[in-house]
Design a protein around this motif. Structure first.
Motif, PDB file in Angstrom:
ATOM      1  N   ASN A   1      21.022  -5.911  41.834  1.00  4.74           N
ATOM      2  CA  ASN A   1      22.753  -5.954  41.652  1.00  4.74           C
ATOM      3  C   ASN A   1      23.411  -6.030  42.824  1.00  4.74           C
TER       4      ASN A   1
ATOM      5  N   ILE B   1      23.308  -7.715  35.019  1.00  5.54           N
ATOM      6  CA  ILE B   1      22.081  -6.871  35.381  1.00  5.54           C
ATOM      7  C   ILE B   1      21.803  -5.818  34.072  1.00  5.54           C
TER       8      ILE B   1
ATOM      9  N   VAL C   1      27.019  -1.292  37.909  1.00  4.50           N
ATOM     10  CA  VAL C   1      26.177  -2.401  37.538  1.00  4.50           C
ATOM     11  C   VAL C   1      26.558  -3.308  36.798  1.00  4.50           C
TER      12      VAL C   1
END
Length: 565
Positions: free
Chosen positions: A45, A68, A64
């Motif tokens: 990430n 992802i 995040v």
């Protein structure tokens, strides 16, 4: 002429051993399921955030991304693998989830690689820990390199499994020179080609090292810079007191500091190397007098540390000024405080987990090797280092290199105590934190092994050269055993046949079953080649004894050699 032959065979053996170590890590890169190594979700990430201009938010303020999150769900990360040390009743089983078809795997690119920004100063301490990317508690150097690699390989806009494999192979490349640095440092310290080859083979005895170096992790750059610093300290302590060496050493330590705070524990080794260096400088003072006194040594050490601060040390001072802590915590607290856990609980848990995860705690630290394996490994490594320090060549210089892992071990324990004293939980205790100091352990391993093989009265020192092929065979067995254990723990459900597990592995992998088979056949060929090269080296040493390994009796002068000859 005879020694030229032995030198050529030494170099060839070292090249094959280096290739073997890198190949082992590459095998782990294709063996481990996606996101089943520590913090891989967050590492990927952060790399993608920099790849798409998302910057480097303050610790706790990075999220995040949607891409992802989709990848994590498609990789079935929120399930338990069959080899997990303890099944959780609220989690599904990895082996019960059909692999996501290749064509249905999310492509992460400009539209989903960045999370919505968090307003500066937002308190995320109560947020879901799975949504926080804590990697911004570290400096961004590794992630900048990873972002550049994604663009270079054309995988910045690609399926998530291709991105995972690309960054894992980047870390294998970063790890590849470490074997050479181990050999070079050990050759400088002990003066022995044989010990250098034994040291270079040390990583294959550590399946956990291959597992971590075959994953997405900023530890790859920490290990490389830590090994580079140890090699340069070996040069310094054996007589290389040039200003150029001090500047380069400072630069390498600085790069480590711009990667992770663990590099700070290399500083005492740097100081010890300059203070304990042998009096063999390359530069004479005016009038011909040698300048090796304490003022010069302190000036060289100060130069190295100043360069280190200019390159990367400033980051941690900036943290102290801006956030009030050297390393701010980038992740919400995950545990409710508990009482009643005393000192013995802390000591036993910390030592056990640190040792376990140094030798073999695969996946998300949940596929753990049996106790006898990691305790045996710990005793053997400690015993060989003790033998090397008590009876091996270059003991003073070796002690300098072993200062690095000793201090890192202490640092991990002290940091764990800080958290334990507040919450009653032992956290941040992982053996991979020690891998940045693996060169000193490798040198102690190689030197101690050679001492033990030459103890018997009447045995010539060069007879220890036969330890090289035996060590390579033993290391290969250890590496294969670790991979086989992890394979079963990752992919083989209870009562299932081997074919079913192999099919599941191929189904989850970005490679086809045929590609996986070809890769492991090539890896087997590399292992056989390394053992054969070790045998040729041992024969060459025996044939030209004692000249081929005569330098085992006197350490090499660092100023005029790389240490790997």
């Amino acid at each position: 002429m005879q020694d030229d032959t032995a030198r050529a065979r030494y170099r060839f053996a070292l090249a094959l051993i280096t290739l073997l170590v890198a190949t082992s890590a590459a095998c782990w890169a294709v063996l481990t399921p996606a996101f089943r190594a520590p913090d891989e979700v967050q590492h990927l990430n952060s790399a993608l955030r920099l790849a798409y201009g998302g910057g480097w938010p303050a610790p706790g303020e990075a999220l995040v991304s949607p891409g992802i999150n989709a990848a994590r769900a498609e990789a079935a990360v929120d399930t338990d693998v069959p080899g997990r040390y303890l099944d959780r009743i609220d989690k599904g089983q990895y082996v019960d989830v059909p692999p996501t078809p290749d064509g249905e795997r999310t492509v992460i690119g400009p539209g989903n690689a960045l999370a919505h920004p968090v307003p500066p100063g937002t308190d995320t301490s109560t947020w879901d820990v799975e949504q926080i990317d804590q990697m911004t508690q570290h400096p961004p150097l590794y992630y900048a390199v990873a972002a550049g690699w994604l663009h270079l390989t054309g995988t910045a806009d690609a399926r998530w499994d291709h991105q995972v494999l690309a960054l894992r192979l980047l870390d294998v490349l970063l790890f590849a020179p470490v074997g050479l640095l181990m050999a070079g440092a050990t050759r400088l310290v002990t003066g022995s080609r044989t010990v250098a080859l034994l040291a270079a083979s040390f990583p294959v005895f550590l399946p956990q090292l291959g597992h971590i170096m075959g994953s997405i992790t900023n530890d790859a750059l920490v290990v490389l810079t830590g090994a580079g610093a140890a090699y340069l300290c070996a040069r310094v302590v054996t007589g290389d007191l040039r200003w150029r060496t001090a500047v380069i050493l400072g630069g390498v330590v600085g790069l480590g500091l711009l990667t992770k705070v663990m590099a700070a524990f290399t500083v005492p080794m740097v100081l010890a190397a300059f203070l304990l260096a042998v009096a063999r400088p390359p530069e004479p003072a005016p009038g011909g007098a040698a300048r090796t006194g304490l003022p010069r040594r302190l000036a060289l050490a100060g130069t190295a540390l100043a360069v280190a601060f200019a390159v990367g040390g400033w980051w941690w001072l900036r943290n102290l000024v801006e956030f009030g802590a050297v390393q701010p915590v980038g992740i919400p607290e995950r545990f409710e405080p508990v009482d009643g856990r005393g000192l013995w609980y802390f000591i036993s848990t910390t030592v056990r987990h640190l040792t376990w995860s140094f030798f073999g705690s695969f996946g998300l630290l949940d596929v753990r090797v049996p106790d006898v394996v990691f305790w045996t490994g710990a005793v053997v490594v400690a015993a060989l280092c003790f033998v090397a320090l008590s009876r091996g060549p270059g003991r003073r210089a070796l002690a300098v290199l072993l200062l690095q892992p000793a201090l890192l071990w202490c640092a991990v324990v002290v940091n764990a105590w800080s958290g334990f004293s507040e919450t009653g939980w032992v956290v941040a205790v992982q053996g991979r934190y020690m891998f940045g100091a693996v060169v000193g352990l490798a040198a102690g391993f190689g030197s101690g092994l050679l001492v033990l093989t030459t103890l018997r009265r009447g045995r010539l020192p060069q007879a220890g050269a036969w330890a090289v092929p035996w060590a390579l065979m033993g290391g290969t067995v250890a590496s294969v055993a670790g991979m086989a254990f992890a394979f079963g723990g990752f992919y083989r459900g209870p009562g299932e046949g081997l074919g079913t597990a192999l099919g599941r592995w191929a189904g989850w992998s970005p490679l086809t079953g045929a590609q996986l088979a070809v890769w492991f056949v090539l890896a087997s060929a590399v292992a056989l080649g390394a053992v054969a090269a070790g045998v040729r080296y041992a024969r060459s040493v025996s044939a030209v004894a004692p000249t081929a390994d005569a330098t085992a009796r006197k350490p090499t002068a660092a100023a005029g050699t790389t240490g790997s000859e």
